[in-house]
Design a protein around this motif. Structure first.
Motif, PDB file in Angstrom:
ATOM      1  N   LEU A  43     -11.027  -6.440   5.834  1.00  0.00           N
ATOM      2  CA  LEU A  43     -10.923  -5.077   5.312  1.00  0.00           C
ATOM      3  C   LEU A  43     -12.199  -4.681   4.594  1.00  0.00           C
ATOM      4  O   LEU A  43     -12.803  -5.495   3.900  1.00  0.00           O
ATOM      5  CB  LEU A  43      -9.790  -4.975   4.285  1.00  0.00           C
ATOM      6  N   GLN A  44     -12.556  -3.431   4.728  1.00  0.00           N
ATOM      7  CA  GLN A  44     -13.600  -2.825   3.908  1.00  0.00           C
ATOM      8  C   GLN A  44     -12.877  -2.064   2.806  1.00  0.00           C
ATOM      9  O   GLN A  44     -12.175  -1.099   3.090  1.00  0.00           O
ATOM     10  CB  GLN A  44     -14.455  -1.862   4.748  1.00  0.00           C
ATOM     11  N   ALA A  45     -13.013  -2.537   1.584  1.00  0.00           N
ATOM     12  CA  ALA A  45     -12.318  -1.894   0.465  1.00  0.00           C
ATOM     13  C   ALA A  45     -13.017  -2.257  -0.830  1.00  0.00           C
ATOM     14  O   ALA A  45     -13.595  -3.333  -0.961  1.00  0.00           O
ATOM     15  CB  ALA A  45     -10.859  -2.339   0.411  1.00  0.00           C
ATOM     16  N   ALA A  46     -12.925  -1.363  -1.782  1.00  0.00           N
ATOM     17  CA  ALA A  46     -13.510  -1.604  -3.101  1.00  0.00           C
ATOM     18  C   ALA A  46     -12.583  -2.492  -3.926  1.00  0.00           C
ATOM     19  O   ALA A  46     -11.358  -2.417  -3.775  1.00  0.00           O
ATOM     20  CB  ALA A  46     -13.722  -0.280  -3.827  1.00  0.00           C
ATOM     21  N   PRO A  47     -13.146  -3.336  -4.796  1.00  0.00           N
ATOM     22  CA  PRO A  47     -12.296  -4.051  -5.737  1.00  0.00           C
ATOM     23  C   PRO A  47     -11.445  -3.044  -6.516  1.00  0.00           C
ATOM     24  O   PRO A  47     -11.900  -1.957  -6.845  1.00  0.00           O
ATOM     25  CB  PRO A  47     -13.296  -4.760  -6.648  1.00  0.00           C
ATOM     26  N   GLY A  48     -10.209  -3.391  -6.752  1.00  0.00           N
ATOM     27  CA  GLY A  48      -9.283  -2.485  -7.422  1.00  0.00           C
ATOM     28  C   GLY A  48      -8.391  -1.730  -6.459  1.00  0.00           C
ATOM     29  O   GLY A  48      -7.422  -1.087  -6.881  1.00  0.00           O
ATOM     30  N   SER A  49      -8.690  -1.789  -5.154  1.00  0.00           N
ATOM     31  CA  SER A  49      -7.830  -1.140  -4.158  1.00  0.00           C
ATOM     32  C   SER A  49      -6.492  -1.864  -4.073  1.00  0.00           C
ATOM     33  O   SER A  49      -6.413  -3.080  -4.266  1.00  0.00           O
ATOM     34  CB  SER A  49      -8.495  -1.159  -2.780  1.00  0.00           C
ATOM     35  N   CYS A  50      -5.439  -1.111  -3.768  1.00  0.00           N
ATOM     36  CA  CYS A  50      -4.091  -1.680  -3.683  1.00  0.00           C
ATOM     37  C   CYS A  50      -3.683  -1.891  -2.229  1.00  0.00           C
ATOM     38  O   CYS A  50      -4.044  -1.112  -1.350  1.00  0.00           O
ATOM     39  CB  CYS A  50      -3.088  -0.753  -4.350  1.00  0.00           C
ATOM     40  N   TYR A  51      -2.913  -2.948  -2.001  1.00  0.00           N
ATOM     41  CA  TYR A  51      -2.435  -3.250  -0.653  1.00  0.00           C
ATOM     42  C   TYR A  51      -1.076  -3.919  -0.711  1.00  0.00           C
ATOM     43  O   TYR A  51      -0.660  -4.445  -1.737  1.00  0.00           O
ATOM     44  CB  TYR A  51      -3.435  -4.144   0.097  1.00  0.00           C
ATOM     45  N   ARG A  52      -0.376  -3.860   0.408  1.00  0.00           N
ATOM     46  CA  ARG A  52       0.900  -4.549   0.619  1.00  0.00           C
ATOM     47  C   ARG A  52       0.921  -5.049   2.055  1.00  0.00           C
ATOM     48  O   ARG A  52       0.165  -4.574   2.886  1.00  0.00           O
ATOM     49  CB  ARG A  52       2.088  -3.602   0.429  1.00  0.00           C
ATOM     50  N   PHE A  53       1.829  -5.961   2.341  1.00  0.00           N
ATOM     51  CA  PHE A  53       2.060  -6.403   3.710  1.00  0.00           C
ATOM     52  C   PHE A  53       3.285  -5.711   4.270  1.00  0.00           C
ATOM     53  O   PHE A  53       4.251  -5.447   3.551  1.00  0.00           O
ATOM     54  CB  PHE A  53       2.286  -7.914   3.772  1.00  0.00           C
ATOM     55  N   ASP A  54       3.251  -5.437   5.576  1.00  0.00           N
ATOM     56  CA  ASP A  54       4.408  -4.967   6.329  1.00  0.00           C
ATOM     57  C   ASP A  54       4.682  -6.046   7.374  1.00  0.00           C
ATOM     58  O   ASP A  54       3.925  -6.199   8.332  1.00  0.00           O
ATOM     59  CB  ASP A  54       4.098  -3.626   6.994  1.00  0.00           C
ATOM     60  N   VAL A  55       5.732  -6.826   7.135  1.00  0.00           N
ATOM     61  CA  VAL A  55       6.093  -7.926   8.025  1.00  0.00           C
ATOM     62  C   VAL A  55       7.362  -7.526   8.763  1.00  0.00           C
ATOM     63  O   VAL A  55       8.443  -7.447   8.161  1.00  0.00           O
ATOM     64  CB  VAL A  55       6.313  -9.236   7.232  1.00  0.00           C
ATOM     65  N   ASP A  56       7.215  -7.213  10.038  1.00  0.00           N
ATOM     66  CA  ASP A  56       8.349  -6.794  10.861  1.00  0.00           C
ATOM     67  C   ASP A  56       9.162  -5.686  10.204  1.00  0.00           C
ATOM     68  O   ASP A  56      10.393  -5.691  10.208  1.00  0.00           O
ATOM     69  CB  ASP A  56       9.257  -7.990  11.193  1.00  0.00           C
TER      70      ASP A  56
END
Length: 90
Positions: free
Chosen positions: A50-63
């Motif tokens: 991923l190209q993202a700045a520190p502090g960016s938020c993320y989650r996983f989508d598993v099925d």
């Protein structure tokens, strides 16, 4: 044998994000709610860069089930909140 690191890793301006989900059919990472497909590697590990700045938020989508990263260093809003990309020395 390849060494595994859990949690996001930052190098050369991008993040490598991996999740062990051997039974999953599809895994995506949601970076600020924008989905990006992950690729399954050996032994059920799914990865993407991923190209993202520190502090960016993320989650996983598993099925279809959205969840935070169990190996994240920080969760925004508590254990059920989105994971936050943090540099290891911050």
């Amino acid at each position: 044998m390849q060494q595994r690191y859990w949690g996001p890793r930052y190098a050369d301006g991008s993040w490598q994000i991996c999740l062990w989900a051997p039974e999953a059919k599809e895994v995506r990472v949601m970076l600020d709610d924008t989905p990006q497909q992950m690729t399954q590697t050996d032994q059920g590990v799914w990865c993407t860069d991923l190209q993202a700045a520190p502090g960016s938020c993320y989650r996983f989508d598993v099925d279809g089930v959205v969840m935070p990263d169990p190996a994240s260093r920080l969760q925004a809003g508590g254990v059920d909140g989105a994971s936050v990309l943090m540099l290891p020395d911050s």
